[in-house]
Structure formats: structure tokens, C-alpha cells
Design an enzyme around this catalytic site. Structure first.
Site, PDB file in Angstrom:
ATOM      1  N   TYR A 146      44.586  38.039  33.958  1.00  0.00           N
ATOM      2  CA  TYR A 146      43.513  38.382  33.031  1.00  0.00           C
ATOM      3  C   TYR A 146      44.028  38.783  31.657  1.00  0.00           C
ATOM      4  CZ  TYR A 146      39.686  38.438  36.435  1.00  0.00           C
ATOM      5  OH  TYR A 146      38.716  38.091  37.338  1.00  0.00           O
ATOM      6  N   LYS A 195      51.129  37.106  47.266  1.00  0.00           N
ATOM      7  CA  LYS A 195      51.504  35.713  47.584  1.00  0.00           C
ATOM      8  C   LYS A 195      53.024  35.645  47.436  1.00  0.00           C
ATOM      9  CE  LYS A 195      50.458  31.420  48.575  1.00  0.00           C
ATOM     10  NZ  LYS A 195      49.912  31.029  49.905  1.00  0.00           N
ATOM     11  N   ASP A 227      45.996  34.241  51.104  1.00  0.00           N
ATOM     12  CA  ASP A 227      45.197  33.226  51.806  1.00  0.00           C
ATOM     13  C   ASP A 227      44.828  33.709  53.209  1.00  0.00           C
ATOM     14  OD1 ASP A 227      47.916  33.057  52.323  1.00  0.00           O
ATOM     15  OD2 ASP A 227      48.016  30.872  52.330  1.00  0.00           O
ATOM     16  N   ASP A 251      39.648  40.191  42.408  1.00  0.00           N
ATOM     17  CA  ASP A 251      38.370  39.658  41.940  1.00  0.00           C
ATOM     18  C   ASP A 251      37.771  38.757  43.011  1.00  0.00           C
ATOM     19  OD1 ASP A 251      36.284  38.992  40.104  1.00  0.00           O
ATOM     20  OD2 ASP A 251      37.294  37.082  39.749  1.00  0.00           O
ATOM     21  N   ASP A 255      34.536  39.634  45.998  1.00  0.00           N
ATOM     22  CA  ASP A 255      33.277  38.883  46.151  1.00  0.00           C
ATOM     23  C   ASP A 255      33.095  38.462  47.610  1.00  0.00           C
ATOM     24  OD1 ASP A 255      32.655  39.006  43.431  1.00  0.00           O
ATOM     25  OD2 ASP A 255      31.954  36.923  43.394  1.00  0.00           O
TER      26      ASP A 255
END
Ligand code: IPM
Ligand code: MG
Length: 360
Positions: A146, A195, A227, A251, A255
Site C-alpha cells: 500500500y 508467504k 493461501d 485486507d 473480507d
């Protein structure tokens, strides 16, 4: 006590849902003998319309001078709104990223709880939802993709876009500490999501999180690849207590986590700096499709106001009162459209606010 709250209602459903949170706060003030003073400020699309920019120095300074910030949502329909014809750094979202950075809000706390009354709205199989879940996503908020260097250029005749994911050890250490501190108040488990099988930033993340863990011997730490985390969230959400992760992963995963609570309209959030100062906002967006129709679910914003009472104002019993009032309204069968099910009473955004205020 008297507290000064900077209020950014924002765009879309923002004004509707924040009005309901203020209604509930006023009732808390009345009942517990506090005075909440509000100063309304512009940010996002509404600031573009008035000031030509999504975030002004004035808004930043007034937020800094307040005891906490209560926010709704910003942004509009990205295909039709004129705000999205502007360069990226002049759009509503740039205001949100700007204020997070300007106020140093590096820790974003997103609690995801399946309210027992809403287990029917959870899209997971009954055998999974039956167990319930209560987790908190601790998302790093002022670093990573970001805020990394980004540009688009033509390279050998080919348009090429670059975003960079950068973290230094200090940024990782401070968010890891926040995660362990919160875990100590909860079920004492931290899942650090990365990751590390691909990214350097994740390998450093893992190393620093392990160092921080040494200061919290009572907390169980596990590492999980992002993942796999996305998969585990829908397979067995009950396994999670505190999940700590970098900005972009947080983020996306928040959700996903919100959806299994039944609706993104139920997900609160607190963005904090090193002190008890924070900005409180629902995790959902501005929902331009239902804006101005008095249909939105104000519960995430009201839950965010409860987090403000708890974390910034240290008003524990007041925060409990708000959470209990939400439970009572749900127990009584009141539902906005997003969480509606058979046999329940459909209410508008303002009616839901009225009901919750009544139960305080
Ligand atoms: C959120 C939102 C924001 C983000 C957008 C509006 C820039 O999705 O708070 O999760 O990506 O952080
Ligand atoms: Mg998001």
C-alpha cells in the site's frame, strides 16, 4: 468524562451508519454520565467535492487534536463516479491511506465473531458454523504494498506497472507486539500469516515475529502461509484466535473472515497508533448501490464505537453495554436486509440504531 470525537461520516452509506453510532454513543453518555463532543470533518469523495482533494491538513490536524476518530466509509462507484476520473493520488481512497499514515495508525484490529443469532446467515456448512468462532485479525496498516514505491512506465515499448512490498524489522516488531499483547487478553494463540515460501519480506516477517514471541512464553505461536490461511478460514475458523499479517494479506483475509460472520455489515475495526489513540470504522465499504436508502446495517459502525469506548477511552462497562444492546436487538429478532432471515423483523438502518439505543 468529557471526550472530543472527530467524526468523518464520508461517502455512500457512511453518513447513515455513523449517525446511528452517534445516537448509541449519546445514549451511553446519558446513561453513564459522559459528554461526547463531535466535530464533523470531511474526507474522501465529499472532501474532493468541497476542497478538490480527498484529505486536507485541517482534517488531519483536527483528528490529531481529538481523543479519537469515528469514521463511516469513503469512496464511490469506481466505474461511474467522477472521482475515479482523477489521478490515483487524488481519489477518495488516497485520503484514507493518507490519514492512516498521517496519524501513524499502523495496527488495524478487526474482530470477527459469529453472533449465535446469525449462525443462519453464515454461508458455511452447519457442521462448521455450529462450533462458532471468535477471532481477531491484526492487520499491519501503514506499510507493505500500500505504501511502497509504485509507478507505471513504458519499458521497451511495453507498458509496465510496478508496486513494491517493503517492510523493515521495526515495522514488523511493533505490529507483532500488538498481536501478542492482544492475544494475552484473549485465548493466547497467535497465527502469523505470510508467504515465506516465496517472499523475502515474509521471511523477515517470520524471523522478527519469532523474536517477539520469546517475550510472550504463554502465547502459542504458529506460522501459516496466506493461501492456506484463506482455505483454513472457511474450513475451520474456530481454530483461530489472533491472526497477525501484513497489509495486503490482511485486507483480503479480513473480507473473507467478515463474510463467514454473515455479513460485512457486522465487522468492526480499530486502527491504532502506539498510544491508545485510534480511528474506528466499519471494515466494509461505502456501498454506493444502497446509499441514501436507509437500508445499510449500522452494527459494524456501532461495534466500532464500542471498540473506541474500550480501547481509547478505557470505558469497559460502557463498551459492554453497547455490545450487550446489539445482542439484545438481535435476540429480539431485528434484522437489516443483509442479515435478514425467515421469521425475523426487517428494520431500516435508523430503526436498528433506535432499537440498539433503547437496549442501552
Ligand atoms: C479496507 C478497505 C481499504 C483498504 C480501501 C478502501 C483502500 O478495503 O479498509 O479494508 O484496502 O485498506
Ligand atoms: Mg478491505
Amino acid at each position: 468524562m468529557e471526550k472530543n470525537i472527530a467524526v468523518i461520516k464520508g461517502d455512500g452509506i457512511g453518513p447513515e451508519i455513523v449517525t446511528e453510532a452517534m445516537k448509541v454513543l449519546d445514549k451511553v453518555g446519558e446513561k453513564f454520565g459522559h459528554k461526547f463532543n463531535y466535530e464533523q470533518l470531511l474526507m474522501g469523495g465529499c472532501s474532493i467535492d468541497v476542497n478538490g482533494v480527498p484529505l486536507t491538513e485541517e482534517t488531519i490536524e483536527k483528528c490529531k487534536a481529538s481523543d479519537a476518530v469515528l469514521m463511516g466509509s469513503i469512496g464511490g462507484d469506481t466505474t461511474t463516479s467522477p472521482w475515479y476520473k482523477l489521478p490515483a493520488d487524488k481519489r477518495p481512497e488516497a485520503g484514507l491511506l493518507g490519514i492512516r499514515k498521517a496519524l501513524g495508525l499502523f495496527a488495524n484490529l478487526r474482530p470477527c465473531v459469529l453472533f449465535k443469532q446469525l449462525s443462519g446467515a453464515c454461508p458455511l456448512k452447519e457442521e462448521i458454523s455450529r462450533k462458532g468462532f471468535d477471532m481477531l485479525i491484526m492487520r499491519e496498516l501503514t506499510g507493505g504494498l500500500y505504501f511502497g514505491k509504485r509507478y507505471t512506465e513504458e519499458k521497451n515499448g511495453v507498458m509496465t506497472a510496478v508496486d513494491t512490498l517493503e517492510y523493515n524489522e521495526n515495522e514488523i516488531r511493533r505490529i507483532a507486539k500488538k498481536a501478542f499483547d492482544v492475544a494475552m487478553q484473549r485465548r493466547k494463540k497467535v497465527t502469523s500469516v505470510d508467504k515465506a515460501n516465496v517472499l523475502d519480506s515474509s521471511r523477515l516477517w517470520r524471523k522478527v515475529v519469532e523474536e517477539v514471541a520469546k517475550d510472550y512464553p504463554e502465547v502459542a505461536l504458529e506460522h501459516m502461509l496466506v493461501d492456506n490461511s484463506a482455505m483454513q478460514l472457511v474450513k475451520d475458523p474456530a481454530q483461530f484466535d489472533v491472526m497477525v499479517t501484513e497489509n495486503m494479506f490482511g485486507d483480503i483475509l479480513s473480507d473473507e473472515a467478515s463474510m463467514i460472520t454473515g455479513s460485512i455489515g457486522m465487522l468492526a475495526s480499530a486502527s491504532m497508533n502506539e498510544t491508545s489513540f485510534g480511528l474506528y470504522e466499519p471494515s466494509g465499504g461505502s456501498a454506493p448501490d444502497i446509499a441514501g436508502q436507509n437500508k445499510a446495517n449500522p452494527i459494524a459502525t456501532i461495534l466500532s464505537a464500542a471498540m473506541m469506548l474500550r480501547y481509547s477511552f478505557k470505558m469497559e462497562k460502557e463498551a459492554d453495554a453497547v455490545e450487550n444492546a446489539i445482542n439484545s436487538a438481535l435476540d429480539a429478532g431485528y434484522r437489516t436486509g443483509d442479515i435478514m432471515s425467515d421469521g425475523m423483523t426487517l428494520v431500516s438502518c435508523s430503526e436498528m440504531g433506535d432499537k440498539i439505543a433503547e437496549f442501552i
